[in-house]
Design an enzyme around this catalytic site. Sequence first.
Site, PDB file in Angstrom:
ATOM      1  N   LYS A 111       0.837  -1.209   0.000  1.00  0.00           N
ATOM      2  CA  LYS A 111       0.000   0.000   0.000  1.00  0.00           C
ATOM      3  C   LYS A 111       0.867   1.252   0.000  1.00  0.00           C
ATOM      4  CE  LYS A 111      -4.143  -2.029   1.971  1.00  0.00           C
ATOM      5  NZ  LYS A 111      -4.947  -2.230   3.181  1.00  0.00           N
ATOM      6  N   LYS A 190      -4.841  -7.002 -12.816  1.00  0.00           N
ATOM      7  CA  LYS A 190      -5.915  -7.269 -11.859  1.00  0.00           C
ATOM      8  C   LYS A 190      -6.883  -6.088 -11.844  1.00  0.00           C
ATOM      9  CE  LYS A 190      -6.472  -6.354  -7.105  1.00  0.00           C
ATOM     10  NZ  LYS A 190      -7.471  -6.832  -6.192  1.00  0.00           N
ATOM     11  N   LYS A 193     -10.106  -0.844  -8.128  1.00  0.00           N
ATOM     12  CA  LYS A 193     -10.622   0.535  -8.099  1.00  0.00           C
ATOM     13  C   LYS A 193      -9.515   1.529  -8.395  1.00  0.00           C
ATOM     14  CE  LYS A 193     -13.388  -0.808  -4.241  1.00  0.00           C
ATOM     15  NZ  LYS A 193     -12.801  -1.399  -3.032  1.00  0.00           N
TER      16      LYS A 193
END
Length: 318
Positions: A111, A190, A193
């Site tokens: 992240k 993949k 969002k």
Amino acid sequence: MRVLSAMQPSGQLHLGNYFGSMKPNLDFLDKADESFFFIADLHAMTSVQDPSLLRKYKEDAVLDYLAAGFNPEKTVIFNQSEVPEHTELLWILSTVSPMGLLERAVSYKEKVEKGIASSVGLFIYPVLQAADILLYNADTVPVGKDQKQHLEIARDIAVKFNNQFGDTLTVPEPVIKEEVAVVPGTDGQKMSKSYGNAIPLFGDEKEIKKSIMGIVTDSKDKDDPKDPDSCIIYRIHRLLLSEEDALVLADEYRNGLPYGDAKKKLLSVYMDFFGAMRENRARLTSKDARDALDTGALRAKEVAGKTMKSVRKAVGLR
Ligand code: ADP
Ligand code: TRP
């Protein structure tokens, strides 16, 4: 069997979320003795820090899930932040969670690499997730492949707690469908969002059309034979078909189905497949969301309160 799962309200739901998370959870609704599903708004705060956006994502998420078939009579649906026991248990568990265990977590590093600001909250994200699960003594947790490590961490923390303070918490079992392939996005990566490659489930048909028409293809000519297995349009389309129909479609590709026609076919099947869900979604109102969440929070607090009583006693707070 007590089933629990959750979803971060961090943006518009897409086809990957449906097959990776919603559908496996829906399949459990009738099998479970009791099932819990919550909107992980506290987790979402590690990446969404615009209050009005967070509010919008939260309401959309509840309505999307209700529309998809998460019937509040069959599942306890609630907002994580409305059950304060989640954060209380987070603290208690953090005192038995080894730093090394969290330092090995790949999602934190991934992240931060993707640009999410590093924070203590982001680092202890897996401990909050462990609290979410252990609070409800959930034994079955259906999640996507990417959550495997988080589930292992939750198990480790439960075992550590029980060793230190006596058998108090249920060690959960993840249910990860290995066969649920990673749904590809319109660019073949993949679907996510955050990659701008998602096909939304709800919202304007025009937006869905735009993303399907934008699926990347190779430069084969109109009538050339196409290879279905390496074609992104086909890999998405087959998710919406029976095995038999997928084989028939694969032959059409081999016989030269032009990509433009293939996209139109996919759009029409997509709108049919999600038609009923989309109609439900259009009928639902903010009041439906609030009613479901109020009922859900009452039941969730009842179960969470009970667990916290034994946890407080076990550690010596009461
Ligand atoms: P996103 O990558 O869009 O931000 P999330 O990380 O919020 O998605 O994922 C929510 C759930 O949806 C997870 O359980 C995850 O495994 C599942 N999921 C997300 N994208 C996909 C995909 N492309 N294929 C399969 N499952 C997915
Ligand atoms: N981390 C999960 C995700 O990003 C969401 C989540 C939060 C969750 N708490 C949970 C999933 C508890 C299962 C159980 O998808």
